[in-house]
Design a protein around this motif. Structure first.
Motif, short mmCIF file in Angstrom:
data_model
loop_
_atom_site.label_atom_id
_atom_site.label_comp_id
_atom_site.label_asym_id
_atom_site.label_seq_id
_atom_site.Cartn_x
_atom_site.Cartn_y
_atom_site.Cartn_z
N MET A 1 0.85 -1.20 0.00
CA MET A 1 0.00 0.00 0.00
C MET A 1 0.88 1.25 0.00
O MET A 1 1.95 1.25 0.60
N PRO A 2 0.41 2.36 -0.66
CA PRO A 2 1.21 3.58 -0.64
C PRO A 2 1.38 4.11 0.78
O PRO A 2 0.50 3.96 1.62
N ALA A 3 2.54 4.71 1.03
CA ALA A 3 2.76 5.30 2.34
C ALA A 3 1.87 6.51 2.51
O ALA A 3 1.60 7.24 1.55
N PRO A 4 1.35 6.77 3.73
CA PRO A 4 0.51 7.95 3.95
C PRO A 4 1.25 9.23 3.57
O PRO A 4 2.43 9.38 3.79
N VAL A 5 0.51 10.13 2.97
CA VAL A 5 1.08 11.43 2.60
C VAL A 5 1.00 12.36 3.80
O VAL A 5 -0.07 12.54 4.39
N PRO A 6 2.12 12.95 4.22
CA PRO A 6 2.07 13.90 5.33
C PRO A 6 1.09 15.03 5.01
O PRO A 6 0.97 15.44 3.86
N PHE A 7 0.41 15.52 6.05
CA PHE A 7 -0.60 16.54 5.87
C PHE A 7 0.09 17.90 5.75
O PHE A 7 -0.02 18.76 6.61
N SER A 8 0.84 18.11 4.67
CA SER A 8 1.52 19.38 4.46
C SER A 8 1.44 19.73 2.98
O SER A 8 1.49 18.83 2.12
N PRO A 9 1.32 20.99 2.66
CA PRO A 9 1.18 21.38 1.25
C PRO A 9 2.35 20.92 0.39
O PRO A 9 2.14 20.42 -0.72
N SER A 10 3.56 21.06 0.87
CA SER A 10 4.71 20.72 0.03
C SER A 10 4.74 19.23 -0.30
O SER A 10 5.05 18.83 -1.43
N ALA A 11 4.40 18.39 0.68
CA ALA A 11 4.41 16.95 0.43
C ALA A 11 3.31 16.55 -0.55
O ALA A 11 3.53 15.70 -1.43
N VAL A 12 2.15 17.17 -0.42
CA VAL A 12 1.05 16.85 -1.33
C VAL A 12 1.39 17.33 -2.74
O VAL A 12 1.17 16.63 -3.72
N VAL A 13 1.95 18.53 -2.85
CA VAL A 13 2.35 19.05 -4.16
C VAL A 13 3.36 18.10 -4.81
O VAL A 13 3.26 17.77 -6.00
N SER A 14 4.34 17.66 -4.05
CA SER A 14 5.37 16.77 -4.59
C SER A 14 4.76 15.47 -5.09
O SER A 14 5.12 14.96 -6.16
N ALA A 15 3.83 14.90 -4.31
CA ALA A 15 3.20 13.64 -4.70
C ALA A 15 2.38 13.81 -5.97
O ALA A 15 2.41 12.96 -6.86
N LEU A 16 1.66 14.93 -6.07
CA LEU A 16 0.85 15.16 -7.26
C LEU A 16 1.72 15.45 -8.48
O LEU A 16 1.44 14.96 -9.58
N ARG A 17 2.78 16.19 -8.28
CA ARG A 17 3.67 16.50 -9.40
C ARG A 17 4.33 15.22 -9.91
O ARG A 17 4.46 15.02 -11.12
N ALA A 18 4.71 14.34 -9.00
CA ALA A 18 5.32 13.08 -9.40
C ALA A 18 4.35 12.21 -10.20
O ALA A 18 4.77 11.41 -11.03
N ALA A 19 3.06 12.40 -9.95
CA ALA A 19 2.05 11.64 -10.68
C ALA A 19 1.70 12.28 -12.01
O ALA A 19 0.87 11.75 -12.76
N GLY A 20 2.32 13.42 -12.31
CA GLY A 20 2.10 14.07 -13.60
C GLY A 20 1.00 15.10 -13.61
O GLY A 20 0.57 15.53 -14.68
N CYS A 21 0.55 15.55 -12.45
CA CYS A 21 -0.49 16.58 -12.39
C CYS A 21 0.12 17.94 -12.72
O CYS A 21 0.99 18.43 -11.99
N VAL A 22 -0.35 18.54 -13.79
CA VAL A 22 0.24 19.79 -14.28
C VAL A 22 0.00 20.93 -13.29
O VAL A 22 0.88 21.78 -13.09
N PHE A 23 -1.16 20.97 -12.69
CA PHE A 23 -1.51 22.05 -11.77
C PHE A 23 -1.43 21.55 -10.32
O PHE A 23 -2.37 21.69 -9.54
N ALA A 24 -0.30 20.96 -9.98
CA ALA A 24 -0.15 20.30 -8.68
C ALA A 24 -0.41 21.24 -7.52
O ALA A 24 -1.05 20.86 -6.54
N GLU A 25 0.08 22.48 -7.60
CA GLU A 25 -0.10 23.41 -6.48
C GLU A 25 -1.57 23.71 -6.24
O GLU A 25 -2.06 23.70 -5.10
#
Length: 265
Positions: free
Chosen positions: A1-25
């Motif tokens: 299972m994927p590791a939990p994403v820390p509840f912080s904007p930078s971590a969420v942005v990084s995870a979304l950007r890594a998944a290819g989300c263009v508007f990650a922020e």
């Protein structure tokens, strides 16, 4: 299972950007504003990274100033379709009966209900998940949602009474469905996308049946593409509607508007 994403904007942005989300922020901001716990945020990021449309991940979409409830598998209302709402309100500012065919989440019906205070609003879709969403989105306005195929779903008492009839029909030609973005192709119902060989099968059926349901002077509005617009206009005219095409260059939106003539008009 994927590791939990820390509840912080930078971590969420990084995870979304890594998944290819263009508007990650922007997406991270919306996810963090919607999630109530770190675990919920992690689950939302996982679903977004897996390709679900952002609006289905959030459980809502912004449309015409409203927050429209969504669930997985339901068609996501497009911002360009707000142009159709504006055209409907301009064409029939005093409408008292509204019908939203091929309603999906009921976004069009809800937007019109919010603007036309006290209007009787009905929505219909063939997809049960869409009807569930539409019922929730119309509840605040006393609107009703019905399951069935186009006009077959509607109460018979609406015949000849409808002031505004919207139909955001599927209009992608069958051979072009495979070319759609994966978000739509894999996570929205085919019935909301595939419009048949030339994309206009459902639009023609809606146009043909409209005069029976519209009140004299009532209008039918349907979105189409620039390429299909001339054929869509002909379909409305063939049904006996007084027809024009409205275009928004900014939104790249094309809306066919047909009015049932008044007696002697």
């Amino acid at each position: 299972m994927p590791a939990p994403v820390p509840f912080s904007p930078s971590a969420v942005v990084s995870a979304l950007r890594a998944a290819g989300c263009v508007f990650a922020e922007d997406e991270a901001e919306l996810i963090l504003a919607t999630a109530r716990t770190p675990e919920e945020a992690a689950g939302m990021v996982d679903r977004r990274a897996a390709g679900l449309p952002l609006e289905q991940v959030l459980g809502w979409a912004e449309f015409h100033g409203l927050r429209v409830t969504l669930e997985p598998g339901v068609f996501v209302p497009r911002r360009r379709t707000e142009f159709l709402v504006g055209q409907a309100l301009a064409a029939a500012p005093d409408a008292t009966v509204v019908v939203d065919l091929c309603c999906g989440s009921g976004a069009l019906g809800a937007a019109l209900a919010a603007a036309l205070d006290g209007a009787e609003v009905h929505a219909a879709d063939i997809d049960p998940a869409a009807v569930r969403c539409a019922r929730r989105n119309l509840a605040a306005y006393g609107g009703r949602a019905h399951q069935g195929d186009l006009y077959d779903a509607l109460p018979a008492g609406l015949r000849g009474r409808v002031g505004v009839l919207t139909a955001n029909v599927p209009y992608v030609p069958t051979d072009e469905v495979a070319l759609l973005p994966a978000e739509a192709r894999e996570h929205e119902p085919l019935t909301a996308l595939d419009g048949g060989a030339d994309g206009l099968d459902v639009l023609r059926r809606v146009a043909a049946g409209a005069p029976e349901w519209l009140a004299p002077g009532g209008c039918l509005l349907s979105e189409t593409s620039e390429r299909q617009a001339p054929a869509a206009v002909r379909a409305f005219e063939t049904a006996g509607l007084t027809t024009r095409l409205a275009v928004s260059e900014d939104l790249y939106a094309h809306v066919v508007i047909g009015v049932r003539p008044r007696a002697g008009g």
